[in-house]
Write a protein that holds these residues in place. Sequence first.
Motif, PDB file in Angstrom:
ATOM      1  N   ASN A  60       9.683  -5.498   1.685  1.00 14.71           N
ATOM      2  CA  ASN A  60      10.658  -5.085   0.672  1.00 14.71           C
ATOM      3  C   ASN A  60      11.180  -6.250  -0.164  1.00 14.71           C
ATOM      4  OD1 ASN A  60      10.654  -2.310   1.138  1.00 14.71           O
ATOM      5  ND2 ASN A  60      12.096  -2.484   2.833  1.00 14.71           N
ATOM      6  N   TYR A  61      11.346  -7.425   0.453  1.00 13.02           N
ATOM      7  CA  TYR A  61      11.976  -8.550  -0.238  1.00 13.02           C
ATOM      8  C   TYR A  61      11.014  -9.671  -0.640  1.00 13.02           C
ATOM      9  CZ  TYR A  61      16.247  -6.267   1.310  1.00 13.02           C
ATOM     10  OH  TYR A  61      17.236  -5.349   1.511  1.00 13.02           O
ATOM     11  N   VAL A  62       9.788  -9.625  -0.115  1.00 14.33           N
ATOM     12  CA  VAL A  62       8.822 -10.691  -0.438  1.00 14.33           C
ATOM     13  C   VAL A  62       7.551 -10.119  -1.059  1.00 14.33           C
ATOM     14  CG1 VAL A  62       7.459 -12.612   0.460  1.00 14.33           C
ATOM     15  CG2 VAL A  62       9.734 -12.153   1.417  1.00 14.33           C
ATOM     16  N   ILE A  63       6.847  -9.286  -0.323  1.00 16.89           N
ATOM     17  CA  ILE A  63       5.543  -8.790  -0.784  1.00 16.89           C
ATOM     18  C   ILE A  63       5.661  -7.969  -2.069  1.00 16.89           C
ATOM     19  CG2 ILE A  63       3.549  -7.353  -0.229  1.00 16.89           C
ATOM     20  CD1 ILE A  63       3.559  -9.889   1.347  1.00 16.89           C
ATOM     21  N   TYR A  64       6.454  -6.907  -2.030  1.00 18.20           N
ATOM     22  CA  TYR A  64       6.550  -6.020  -3.199  1.00 18.20           C
ATOM     23  C   TYR A  64       7.070  -6.725  -4.451  1.00 18.20           C
ATOM     24  CZ  TYR A  64       5.889  -2.195   0.194  1.00 18.20           C
ATOM     25  OH  TYR A  64       5.398  -1.359   1.174  1.00 18.20           O
ATOM     26  N   PRO A  65       8.193  -7.472  -4.368  1.00 20.10           N
ATOM     27  CA  PRO A  65       8.701  -8.142  -5.582  1.00 20.10           C
ATOM     28  C   PRO A  65       7.716  -9.144  -6.168  1.00 20.10           C
ATOM     29  CG  PRO A  65      10.401  -8.079  -3.887  1.00 20.10           C
ATOM     30  CD  PRO A  65       9.130  -7.658  -3.236  1.00 20.10           C
ATOM     31  N   LEU A  70       1.438   5.267  -4.583  1.00 21.04           N
ATOM     32  CA  LEU A  70       0.036   5.592  -4.344  1.00 21.04           C
ATOM     33  C   LEU A  70      -0.778   4.359  -3.987  1.00 21.04           C
ATOM     34  CD1 LEU A  70      -0.696   8.283  -7.084  1.00 21.04           C
ATOM     35  CD2 LEU A  70      -0.298   8.629  -4.639  1.00 21.04           C
ATOM     36  N   ARG A  71      -0.486   3.226  -4.618  1.00 22.86           N
ATOM     37  CA  ARG A  71      -1.197   1.989  -4.281  1.00 22.86           C
ATOM     38  C   ARG A  71      -0.855   1.532  -2.867  1.00 22.86           C
ATOM     39  NH1 ARG A  71      -0.543  -1.423  -9.982  1.00 22.86           N
ATOM     40  NH2 ARG A  71      -2.142  -0.253 -11.160  1.00 22.86           N
ATOM     41  N   ARG A  72       0.413   1.693  -2.495  1.00 25.15           N
ATOM     42  CA  ARG A  72       0.808   1.334  -1.128  1.00 25.15           C
ATOM     43  C   ARG A  72       0.066   2.200  -0.119  1.00 25.15           C
ATOM     44  NH1 ARG A  72       7.436   1.034  -1.629  1.00 25.15           N
ATOM     45  NH2 ARG A  72       7.531  -0.330  -3.470  1.00 25.15           N
ATOM     46  N   LEU A  73      -0.012   3.491  -0.413  1.00 24.92           N
ATOM     47  CA  LEU A  73      -0.692   4.414   0.495  1.00 24.92           C
ATOM     48  C   LEU A  73      -2.166   4.036   0.647  1.00 24.92           C
ATOM     49  CD1 LEU A  73      -0.832   6.982   2.183  1.00 24.92           C
ATOM     50  CD2 LEU A  73      -1.088   8.295   0.070  1.00 24.92           C
ATOM     51  N   VAL A  81       4.170   0.484   7.584  1.00 26.70           N
ATOM     52  CA  VAL A  81       5.153   0.239   6.525  1.00 26.70           C
ATOM     53  C   VAL A  81       4.643   0.809   5.203  1.00 26.70           C
ATOM     54  CG1 VAL A  81       6.328  -1.540   5.171  1.00 26.70           C
ATOM     55  CG2 VAL A  81       6.085  -1.814   7.644  1.00 26.70           C
ATOM     56  N   LEU A  82       3.355   0.595   4.928  1.00 24.06           N
ATOM     57  CA  LEU A  82       2.767   1.017   3.657  1.00 24.06           C
ATOM     58  C   LEU A  82       2.590   2.533   3.565  1.00 24.06           C
ATOM     59  CD1 LEU A  82       0.088  -1.798   3.385  1.00 24.06           C
ATOM     60  CD2 LEU A  82       1.957  -1.435   1.760  1.00 24.06           C
ATOM     61  N   VAL A  83       2.313   3.173   4.688  1.00 26.97           N
ATOM     62  CA  VAL A  83       2.039   4.612   4.672  1.00 26.97           C
ATOM     63  C   VAL A  83       3.263   5.427   5.062  1.00 26.97           C
ATOM     64  CG1 VAL A  83       0.648   6.484   5.640  1.00 26.97           C
ATOM     65  CG2 VAL A  83      -0.412   4.275   5.131  1.00 26.97           C
ATOM     66  N   SER A  84       3.813   5.160   6.240  1.00 23.15           N
ATOM     67  CA  SER A  84       4.878   6.005   6.760  1.00 23.15           C
ATOM     68  C   SER A  84       6.171   5.887   5.957  1.00 23.15           C
ATOM     69  CB  SER A  84       5.152   5.644   8.229  1.00 23.15           C
ATOM     70  OG  SER A  84       6.172   6.463   8.750  1.00 23.15           O
ATOM     71  N   GLY A  88       5.655   7.134   2.499  1.00 26.62           N
ATOM     72  CA  GLY A  88       5.575   8.592   2.484  1.00 26.62           C
ATOM     73  C   GLY A  88       6.945   9.247   2.495  1.00 26.62           C
ATOM     74  N   LEU A  89       7.845   8.728   3.333  1.00 25.40           N
ATOM     75  CA  LEU A  89       9.202   9.269   3.376  1.00 25.40           C
ATOM     76  C   LEU A  89       9.923   9.053   2.047  1.00 25.40           C
ATOM     77  CD1 LEU A  89      10.232   8.113   6.962  1.00 25.40           C
ATOM     78  CD2 LEU A  89       9.863  10.472   6.203  1.00 25.40           C
ATOM     79  N   GLU A  90       9.734   7.867   1.464  1.00 30.58           N
ATOM     80  CA  GLU A  90      10.345   7.571   0.163  1.00 30.58           C
ATOM     81  C   GLU A  90       9.770   8.480  -0.922  1.00 30.58           C
ATOM     82  OE1 GLU A  90      10.135   4.059  -3.220  1.00 30.58           O
ATOM     83  OE2 GLU A  90       9.749   3.536  -1.129  1.00 30.58           O
ATOM     84  N   TYR A  91       8.459   8.667  -0.897  1.00 31.25           N
ATOM     85  CA  TYR A  91       7.798   9.502  -1.901  1.00 31.25           C
ATOM     86  C   TYR A  91       8.280  10.947  -1.790  1.00 31.25           C
ATOM     87  CZ  TYR A  91       3.955  11.021  -4.925  1.00 31.25           C
ATOM     88  OH  TYR A  91       3.212  11.528  -5.965  1.00 31.25           O
ATOM     89  N   ALA A  92       8.439  11.430  -0.565  1.00 32.75           N
ATOM     90  CA  ALA A  92       8.919  12.797  -0.359  1.00 32.75           C
ATOM     91  C   ALA A  92      10.305  12.984  -0.955  1.00 32.75           C
ATOM     92  CB  ALA A  92       8.935  13.115   1.136  1.00 32.75           C
TER      93      ALA A  92
END
Length: 495
Positions: free
Chosen positions: A328-333, A345-348, A392-395, A398-402
Amino acid sequence: MQKATAEAPVKKSILPKSVPYIIGNEAAERFSFYGMRSILTLFLVKQFFNPTGDAALSQQADAHANKLNHLFVMVAYALPFVGGMIADWFTGKYKLILYISIVYCIGHLLLAMFDTSLGGFEFGMLVVAIGAGGIKSCVSANVGDQFDASNQHMLSKVYGWFYFSINAGSMLSTVAIPTIYKYYGAAWAFGVPGILMALATVIFFMGRNKYVKVPPQGVNRNNLVFITWYALTHLSKKKPGQSLLDIAKGEYDPERVEGVKAVYRVIAVFFFALAFWAVWDQCLSEWTLYAEKMDRNINLGFTSFVIEPGSMSTFNTIFLLIFIPFFNYVIYPNLDKIGLKTTPLRRLGAGLVLTALSFVVIGFTHESIEHGGTPSMWWQVLAFLILSAAEVLVSITGLEYAYTHSPKSMKSTMSGIWFLVVSFGNLVTALVNSFIEDGGWWAANLKGANYEWFFVAFISAFIILFFFVSPRLKERNYITDPHVDNQVAADTTNL
């Protein structure tokens, strides 16, 4: 502006008095659930299916135990959808959590009592699954019910503690219960989780006068089940150019019909998460059996010890606690800064690739075991590291996407459907193990590490399909576009 300021609620910095009871209840409940799961497959093999350790029976015995484990998880994750509807329509969350928690405790008692009777033990597993699944969707929603406009700003902090309690409970249990099983036997190993579940129920009951209890709303006809059923049974009313679900707009709230369409768009994305859930729970079943045959000695120089097979899953919790803030604070930013925007979708897609890679590691490890080797436990730790990153990437994605891609009226429904995806994934794995148990082609061709290579191929098929389909998936974020919740967009897919 002055009027708006006058009517704005005064923010409070004091947490609701009910929060400690909810957090304590969740920690104890997760201890009970993950504690019994940490030894379940190993116990079933050693106690019932291959107590003499006969190599000729090994494949069928392991498959039988794995099948029961995944059927247990399937039931536990199929029921949140039902439990949520019962609570919303008839009982309210408080009564359902309390009553089903008592059922949950009875299930644990049955496991401890029938540790030498397969029929009684299987019934206990069913009762525990009903208890765990029945309360699952209500417990987290009950957290949100405790907040109003004055303290809503503290909700994310409380959910952080809520998530911490889940991981704390599971981490402690996966260390403690396998050790208890080794030194004190199965009755105590299944009995202690029961004691913790009883404690969870007592803690929850102690807060009964402090909870905000949202009353049941009665049966709401404007939901996914009723709207979908009506559309499917009135196909003759479909007009040219009209989508399937539009048939229901004359009978149901049009906005709710649009919400159901959003649900089906999200389900199209969830379909690909099925591959992840078909294999993730194997780290608590099949992987435990492999761990027993690995070198699990830890030598620190001044002391040495052996990690129990059921305790290996503790690494998953450790890696999750590290990876969640790291992503959340390193990879994604940083990926966003260089132009590689980390869309859901890319994370999934990346998560599915890592899931397959973790099974490649386990596949080579299993091959070593099959050829008489005793590979180091650190190979399984590596697989856990990769699988935890995939989680982290899928589960979490997925909850965030829902949540972000469904309207307010459908957010609870989407959470229930996400749990159903977990359930169906475990059903797939249970079926594969059932076929192996019955012998024939499956048993002959999925012997040893071929089992892992089958699932690597299974996930790879989903990955290939995902790369073809994902660019065509319609996305609609109900958080970043606040107006979309009340509009009918022209690009809605024909559902």
